[in-house]
Design an enzyme around this catalytic site. Structure first.
Site, PDB file in Angstrom:
ATOM      1  N   ASP A   1      -0.665  16.426  12.824  1.00 13.75           N
ATOM      2  CA  ASP A   1      -0.431  16.216  11.395  1.00 13.75           C
ATOM      3  C   ASP A   1      -1.760  15.948  10.692  1.00 13.75           C
ATOM      4  O   ASP A   1      -1.868  15.041   9.864  1.00 13.75           O
ATOM      5  CB  ASP A   1       0.541  15.055  11.172  1.00 13.75           C
ATOM      6  CG  ASP A   1       1.086  15.012   9.736  1.00 13.75           C
ATOM      7  OD1 ASP A   1       1.052  16.067   9.055  1.00 13.75           O
ATOM      8  OD2 ASP A   1       1.537  13.931   9.303  1.00 13.75           O
TER       9      ASP A   1
ATOM     10  N   SER B   1      11.553   4.999   3.262  1.00 11.62           N
ATOM     11  CA  SER B   1      12.930   4.564   3.464  1.00 11.62           C
ATOM     12  C   SER B   1      13.082   3.600   4.634  1.00 11.62           C
ATOM     13  O   SER B   1      13.983   2.769   4.653  1.00 11.62           O
ATOM     14  CB  SER B   1      13.841   5.777   3.681  1.00 11.62           C
ATOM     15  OG  SER B   1      13.428   6.512   4.816  1.00 11.62           O
TER      16      SER B   1
ATOM     17  N   LEU C   1       0.815  -1.218   0.000  1.00 12.57           N
ATOM     18  CA  LEU C   1       0.000   0.000   0.000  1.00 12.57           C
ATOM     19  C   LEU C   1       0.845   1.264   0.000  1.00 12.57           C
ATOM     20  O   LEU C   1       0.353   2.347  -0.300  1.00 12.57           O
ATOM     21  CB  LEU C   1      -0.931   0.008   1.223  1.00 12.57           C
ATOM     22  CG  LEU C   1      -1.940  -1.139   1.313  1.00 12.57           C
ATOM     23  CD1 LEU C   1      -2.731  -1.050   2.611  1.00 12.57           C
ATOM     24  CD2 LEU C   1      -2.878  -1.141   0.109  1.00 12.57           C
ATOM     25  N   GLY C   2       2.105   1.132   0.354  1.00  5.41           N
ATOM     26  CA  GLY C   2       2.995   2.293   0.388  1.00  5.41           C
ATOM     27  C   GLY C   2       4.331   1.907   0.976  1.00  5.41           C
ATOM     28  O   GLY C   2       4.436   0.939   1.739  1.00  5.41           O
TER      29      GLY C   2
ATOM     30  N   ALA D   1       9.901   2.452   6.472  1.00  7.42           N
ATOM     31  CA  ALA D   1       8.588   1.924   6.826  1.00  7.42           C
ATOM     32  C   ALA D   1       7.803   1.613   5.559  1.00  7.42           C
ATOM     33  O   ALA D   1       7.992   2.257   4.527  1.00  7.42           O
ATOM     34  CB  ALA D   1       7.824   2.916   7.692  1.00  7.42           C
TER      35      ALA D   1
END
Length: 368
Positions: free
Chosen positions: A136, A22, A18-19, A24
């Site tokens: 965030d 560097s 899914l993504g 994680a």
């Protein structure tokens, strides 16, 4: 042992990627115990920076373990292997994130925006009541479940508020977030009230929901700061927003931290309450105070109308998006929205820097 084998031993069948960043990455997986798909964030301690491992990761794990709210992504399990990998198993946002949703469908109608914004605000109140701040908040961190309900995610920059002997919350000195969603006090690099910072980001998110564009152009931080500090908010005339909606956004995008709305005031605002119509609290005048003599359609000389619709345009190279606001016979203003919450992507805006330690902290580059 590779990730698939580790997850298999814990009862998860690993799916697609899914993504990835560097240090994680996020994988989908099927839980044999839960009988549905989940998202698994995998963090490699060997690749992660020291400040993240010592400060941000412990905070995130602690906070994820304590949160339990219907509009916050559920955390099912957190475990670590002997080779230094941390696995965080979470609820999967099957309908993607809010930014992608708005890109595809355009700005939301106020009724839909009200429902989603109420869900988000309820989640923030839950956090703030626990003295937890997110820091965030952005559309990329708002996932959608199968019924398109909001699920707040990515607590990589979250923290528990500290209080002094008098019970007052101590100001934060870690400057983090995405420039387009950051409050002016954060952009200026001064100690800030973390809960009040979250409120500004909520204002930006609601603006995006109902306008389909960013409220400010963050390609020039100095110019953006000047406009923000003058308390100027421009709304597209073509959206025909109600006075109540504009009033709420205007009060959240208040540069004076002492006058910016608190989360309880947001939830009690007449626009958020579906049964309450009319600006009972009064429209805002140019100083941002309530004034019953001013009609909602003319909130302020600082709350102006844009004549053209703003649309979301996808970019090929990454999920970072440009929200373009094109005016007739005027130049196109590009407004960058950063997807990643790591320090690298925000270094140019002087965000995500630790005032006391000097080195910019990083969080997992890909969040669910």
């Amino acid at each position: 042992m590779d990730d698939a084998a580790v997850l298999k031993r814990r009862g998860y069948i690993m799916g697609i990627n899914l993504g990835e960043g560097s240090y994680a990455k996020v994988k989908s997986a099927y839980s044999e115990r839960l009988k549905f798909n989940v998202a698994v964030k995998i963090i490699d301690r060997k690749k992660a920076p020291t400040d993240f491992l010592e400060k941000f990761l412990p905070r995130e794990i602690e906070i994820l373990a304590m949160l339990n709210h219907r509009s916050i992504v559920k955390t099912y399990e957190i475990f670590e292997t002997s080779d230094g990998k941390v696995y965080i198993v979470m609820e999967l946002g099957v309908q993607g994130d809010l930014l992608e949703f708005i890109k595809t469908r355009g700005a939301l109608h106020e009724d839909d925006a009200r429902k989603k914004f109420h869900q988000l605000s309820s989640a923030i109140k839950y956090c703030h009541d626990l003295d937890v701040v997110h820091r965030d908040l952005k559309c990329e961190n708002l996932l959608l479940d199968k019924d398109f309900n909001i699920k707040l995610s990515d607590f990589g920059f979250s923290k528990r508020c500290l209080r002094d002997d008098g019970g007052r919350i101590i100001l934060s000195k870690t400057f983090c977030g995405s420039a387009a969603y950051a409050a002016p006090e954060v952009l200026q690099g001064i100690p800030y009230q973390p809960k009040v910072y979250d409120i500004w980001s909520l204002g930006v998110i609601l603006y995006i929901m109902v306008c389909g564009s960013m409220p400010y152009d963050d390609s020039n931080i100095k110019k953006m700061l000047r406009i923000q500090k003058e308390h100027r908010v421009n709304f597209p005339r073509s959206k025909h927003l109600t006075g109540e909606c504009k009033d709420l956004i205007y009060r959240m995008l208040q540069p004076d931290v002492n006058r910016r709305l608190h989360i309880d005031e947001i939830l009690s605002h007449c626009w958020v309450q579906p049964k309450t119509r009319g600006l009972s609290s009064g429209a805002v005048n140019r100083e941002g105070e309530s004034s019953r003599s001013i009609e909602p359609s003319s909130i302020s000389e600082h709350v102006s109308e844009k004549k053209s619709i703003s649309k979301l345009e996808p970019q090929e190279q990454s999920r970072s998006q440009a929200l373009s606001d094109t005016k007739p016979e005027e130049e196109t203003v590009q407004m960058q929205v950063s997807h990643h919450s790591d320090a690298e992507g925000l270094a140019e805006q002087s965000l995500n820097k630790e005032a006391e330690e000097g080195d910019p902290p990083k969080s997992p580059e890909m969040q669910t």
